[in-house]
Write a protein that holds these residues in place. Structure first.
Motif, mmCIF file in Angstrom:
data_model
loop_
_atom_site.group_PDB
_atom_site.id
_atom_site.type_symbol
_atom_site.label_atom_id
_atom_site.label_comp_id
_atom_site.label_asym_id
_atom_site.label_seq_id
_atom_site.Cartn_x
_atom_site.Cartn_y
_atom_site.Cartn_z
ATOM 1 N N ALA A 300 7.870 2.488 7.188
ATOM 2 C CA ALA A 300 7.785 4.297 5.987
ATOM 3 C C ALA A 300 8.344 3.405 4.974
ATOM 4 C CB ALA A 300 8.217 5.416 7.077
ATOM 5 N N TRP A 301 9.630 2.882 4.861
ATOM 6 C CA TRP A 301 10.173 2.736 3.137
ATOM 7 C C TRP A 301 9.120 2.088 2.596
ATOM 8 C CZ3 TRP A 301 11.843 -1.605 1.930
ATOM 9 C CH2 TRP A 301 11.846 -3.122 3.019
ATOM 10 N N VAL A 302 8.665 0.864 3.576
ATOM 11 C CA VAL A 302 7.628 -0.167 2.569
ATOM 12 C C VAL A 302 6.450 0.548 2.416
ATOM 13 C CG1 VAL A 302 6.112 -1.809 3.016
ATOM 14 C CG2 VAL A 302 8.754 -1.989 4.489
ATOM 15 N N ARG A 303 6.100 1.137 2.844
ATOM 16 C CA ARG A 303 4.662 1.937 2.161
ATOM 17 C C ARG A 303 5.828 3.120 1.139
ATOM 18 N NH1 ARG A 303 3.947 3.075 7.724
ATOM 19 N NH2 ARG A 303 4.687 4.708 7.931
ATOM 20 N N GLU A 304 6.659 4.057 1.196
ATOM 21 C CA GLU A 304 6.857 4.951 -0.158
ATOM 22 C C GLU A 304 7.484 3.470 -1.665
ATOM 23 O OE1 GLU A 304 10.900 6.561 1.608
ATOM 24 O OE2 GLU A 304 9.322 6.889 3.360
ATOM 25 N N ALA A 305 7.982 2.580 -0.915
ATOM 26 C CA ALA A 305 8.586 1.556 -1.968
ATOM 27 C C ALA A 305 7.195 1.299 -2.835
ATOM 28 C CB ALA A 305 9.281 0.497 -1.519
ATOM 29 N N ALA A 306 6.483 0.651 -1.698
ATOM 30 C CA ALA A 306 4.764 0.397 -2.484
ATOM 31 C C ALA A 306 4.144 1.409 -3.445
ATOM 32 C CB ALA A 306 3.536 -0.149 -1.334
ATOM 33 N N LEU A 307 4.582 3.198 -3.464
ATOM 34 C CA LEU A 307 3.706 4.105 -3.797
ATOM 35 C C LEU A 307 4.962 4.169 -4.471
ATOM 36 C CD1 LEU A 307 3.298 6.861 -1.317
ATOM 37 C CD2 LEU A 307 1.487 5.359 -2.697
ATOM 38 N N ALA A 308 6.076 3.610 -4.975
ATOM 39 C CA ALA A 308 7.284 4.239 -5.710
ATOM 40 C C ALA A 308 6.625 3.452 -7.061
ATOM 41 C CB ALA A 308 8.228 4.191 -5.221
ATOM 42 N N HIS A 309 6.291 1.525 -6.621
ATOM 43 C CA HIS A 309 6.194 0.772 -7.648
ATOM 44 C C HIS A 309 4.652 0.609 -7.982
ATOM 45 C CE1 HIS A 309 5.980 -3.536 -9.088
ATOM 46 N NE2 HIS A 309 4.831 -2.543 -8.654
ATOM 47 N N ALA A 310 3.822 1.436 -7.010
ATOM 48 C CA ALA A 310 2.555 1.664 -8.201
ATOM 49 C C ALA A 310 2.971 2.568 -9.051
ATOM 50 C CB ALA A 310 1.671 2.543 -7.126
ATOM 51 N N ALA A 311 2.902 3.463 -8.513
ATOM 52 C CA ALA A 311 3.923 5.101 -9.732
ATOM 53 C C ALA A 311 4.781 4.177 -11.317
ATOM 54 C CB ALA A 311 4.614 6.204 -8.987
ATOM 55 N N LYS A 312 5.602 3.467 -10.677
ATOM 56 C CA LYS A 312 6.289 3.247 -12.101
ATOM 57 C C LYS A 312 6.019 2.087 -12.960
ATOM 58 C CE LYS A 312 10.099 -0.114 -11.964
ATOM 59 N NZ LYS A 312 11.466 -0.255 -11.624
ATOM 60 N N GLN A 313 4.541 1.493 -12.561
ATOM 61 C CA GLN A 313 3.433 0.369 -13.467
ATOM 62 C C GLN A 313 2.656 1.438 -13.980
ATOM 63 O OE1 GLN A 313 5.537 -2.585 -12.114
ATOM 64 N NE2 GLN A 313 3.329 -3.603 -12.997
ATOM 65 N N GLU A 314 1.699 2.727 -13.599
ATOM 66 C CA GLU A 314 1.144 3.055 -13.873
ATOM 67 C C GLU A 314 2.350 4.226 -14.909
ATOM 68 O OE1 GLU A 314 -2.273 6.973 -12.674
ATOM 69 O OE2 GLU A 314 -0.134 6.496 -11.825
ATOM 70 N N GLY A 315 3.102 4.456 -14.613
ATOM 71 C CA GLY A 315 3.911 5.084 -16.092
ATOM 72 C C GLY A 315 4.271 4.387 -17.155
ATOM 73 N N ARG A 316 4.661 2.762 -17.305
ATOM 74 C CA ARG A 316 4.288 1.775 -17.884
ATOM 75 C C ARG A 316 3.105 1.691 -18.640
ATOM 76 N NH1 ARG A 316 7.427 -3.170 -14.891
ATOM 77 N NH2 ARG A 316 9.411 -1.794 -15.146
ATOM 78 N N GLY A 317 2.630 1.709 -18.132
ATOM 79 C CA GLY A 317 0.889 0.986 -18.644
ATOM 80 C C GLY A 317 0.904 2.825 -19.285
#
Ligand SMILES: [Fe+2]
Ligand SMILES: [Fe+2]
Lengths: 322, 103
Positions: A300-317
């Motif tokens: 579960a923590w891996v899936r959450e981390a991946a989503l958090a990473h994606a959200a962060k990347q999107e924010g940067r974009g």
């Protein structure tokens, strides 16, 4: 986009569906289909997908203890393929309007099944050989038939899977060959594995035709193109000569070549034992499902981390384009 | 996939975005990439795709996808992605005597 319009004189969706089935044409995801066809298809593909995923466990059990680096690399590749098969099948199943999350939940809650064959333990290295040879062998017999099933995405997934299965069966047979030609202890190990996996492999092809509740409708809809008993006979006919080649004894006193039929006769399968395992009382049912649920929860923590990473990347974009 | 699928902003014509076209030749087969069209919106893209790629009953189903929505793998220096360094994934890696029959 529903571009095609049915003219007043044209067939109704139900008639069109029947015509397609009668003509041996495939049903594709956007076609109208009877609700029961959709439900049957979801149940069958999901059960197949779950089987591939759970099926990683019995063989995965031996990855760390494979007898050589060569065998270990092969076994990792084989188990990886099974994971891939699960994903091809989940992908096909999702075209029917069910989500991956729902499918996971249904498996984890025990509301959808996986093949009972994976509820038996792998007690020795020879079991890895026996599984590749017999379990993948039986799976191939079933899956080759399913490449002609009426639902397009399922049929295409089966073509992909079948291309990969040959390696699975050959690596298993190679292990059996090595053991059968090895020391007395190795030969006994191979025989013991055959003794334990033979009957479950025959049973995994499903109940006899006269007891199979789904067979008739499934044949009518082209979901099944060969019956359980037909596939089982094919499997036995292919496999008995292979056992003879290995110099191993098939654990069935009733096994005999029937000249008249041109097939091997074989003994009665213990269906009570089979249904006991289906009902959840096999040697490993609880362990298999508990392991699957634990793997899901531990991840579960891996899936959450991946989503958090994606959200962060999107924010940067967004920041970059602002 | 065409090379331009590697860029995130697809070229436009007169402000029309680019759409990739996929055709299912017949039932039972996957949709296969056929080419692309320029169109202002999805409906028009589908119409153009029909007119450009299936004038002779080449298909039974069409998909159009905004080219900009396609994420493509890097065409250079990615042998390790598609390389085939594991011969044991192939059935031919295993020598099984002919008399065993088909495996
Ligand atoms: Fe598989
Ligand atoms: Fe397999």
């Amino acid at each position: 986009m529903e571009q095609s319009t049915v003219t007043a004189a044209g067939p109704t969706p139900a008639e069109r569906f029947d015509q397609l089935i009668a003509a041996g044409e495939k049903i594709e995801p956007r076609d109208w289909m009877p609700e029961a066809y959709r439900r049957t298809m979801i149940r069958q593909i999901a059960q197949h997908a779950h089987s591939e995923v759970i099926g990683q466990q019995p063989e995965g059990n031996w990855i760390t203890r494979a007898p050589s680096l060569r065998r270990k690399a092969i076994l990792v590749a084989k188990v990886q393929d099974e994971a891939g098969h699960g994903l091809y099948l989940y992908s096909a199943c999702e075209t029917l309007g069910i989500s991956r999350d729902e499918l996971n939940d249904l498996l984890h809650q025990g509301r959808q099944k996986y093949s009972s064959i994976f509820n038996y333990p792998t007690l020795s290295w020879a079991d890895v050989g026996a599984i590749g040879w017999l379990v993948d062998g039986a799976a191939i017999a079933n899956q080759v038939a399913l490449t002609r099933t009426s639902y397009g995405p399922y049929a295409r997934a089966m073509v992909r899977v079948c291309k990969e299965e040959s390696f699975h069966q050959r690596q298993g047979f190679e292990i059996m060959m090595t053991l059968a030609r090895g020391s007395e202890a190795q030969r006994e190990m191979a025989q013991d594995a055959l003794n334990r996996w033979w009957w479950p492999s025959l049973a995994m092809l499903g109940p006899p035709d006269e007891q199979s509740t789904h067979t008739e409708q499934s044949m009518q809809w082209g979901i099944k193109v060969e019956t359980n008993d037909e596939i089982r006979q094919k499997f036995v006919d292919q496999t008995v000569p292979q056992a003879q080649f290995l110099g191993l004894a098939v654990p069935d006193p009733a096994l005999a070549w029937n000249e008249e039929r041109g097939h091997w006769d074989f003994g009665e399968i213990d269906w009570d034992a089979f249904w006991e395992v289906v009902r959840g009382n096999g040697p490993c049912n609880r362990e298999r499902l508990a392991h699957k649920v634990k793997a899901w929860e531990d991840g579960a923590w891996v899936r959450e981390a991946a989503l958090a990473h994606a959200a962060k990347q999107e924010g940067r974009g967004l920041a970059a384009t602002a | 996939m065409t090379d331009r699928a590697t860029t995130t902003s697809a070229p436009t014509v007169g402000g029309y975005p680019l759409w990739e076209v996929f055709v299912r030749a017949k039932r039972g087969l996957n949709h296969v990439h056929a080419g692309s069209v320029h169109a202002p919106d999805a409906d028009t893209a589908l119409q153009h795709a029909r007119d450009v790629y299936t004038r002779r009953a080449e298909g039974v189903s069409l998909w159009v996808v905004p080219s900009a929505a396609i994420v493509a793998s890097d065409p250079d220096g990615r042998d390790d992605w598609f390389g085939d360094s594991k011969p044991y994934r192939h059935p031919t890696f295993y020598t099984i005597p002919d008399e065993v029959g088909h495996l």
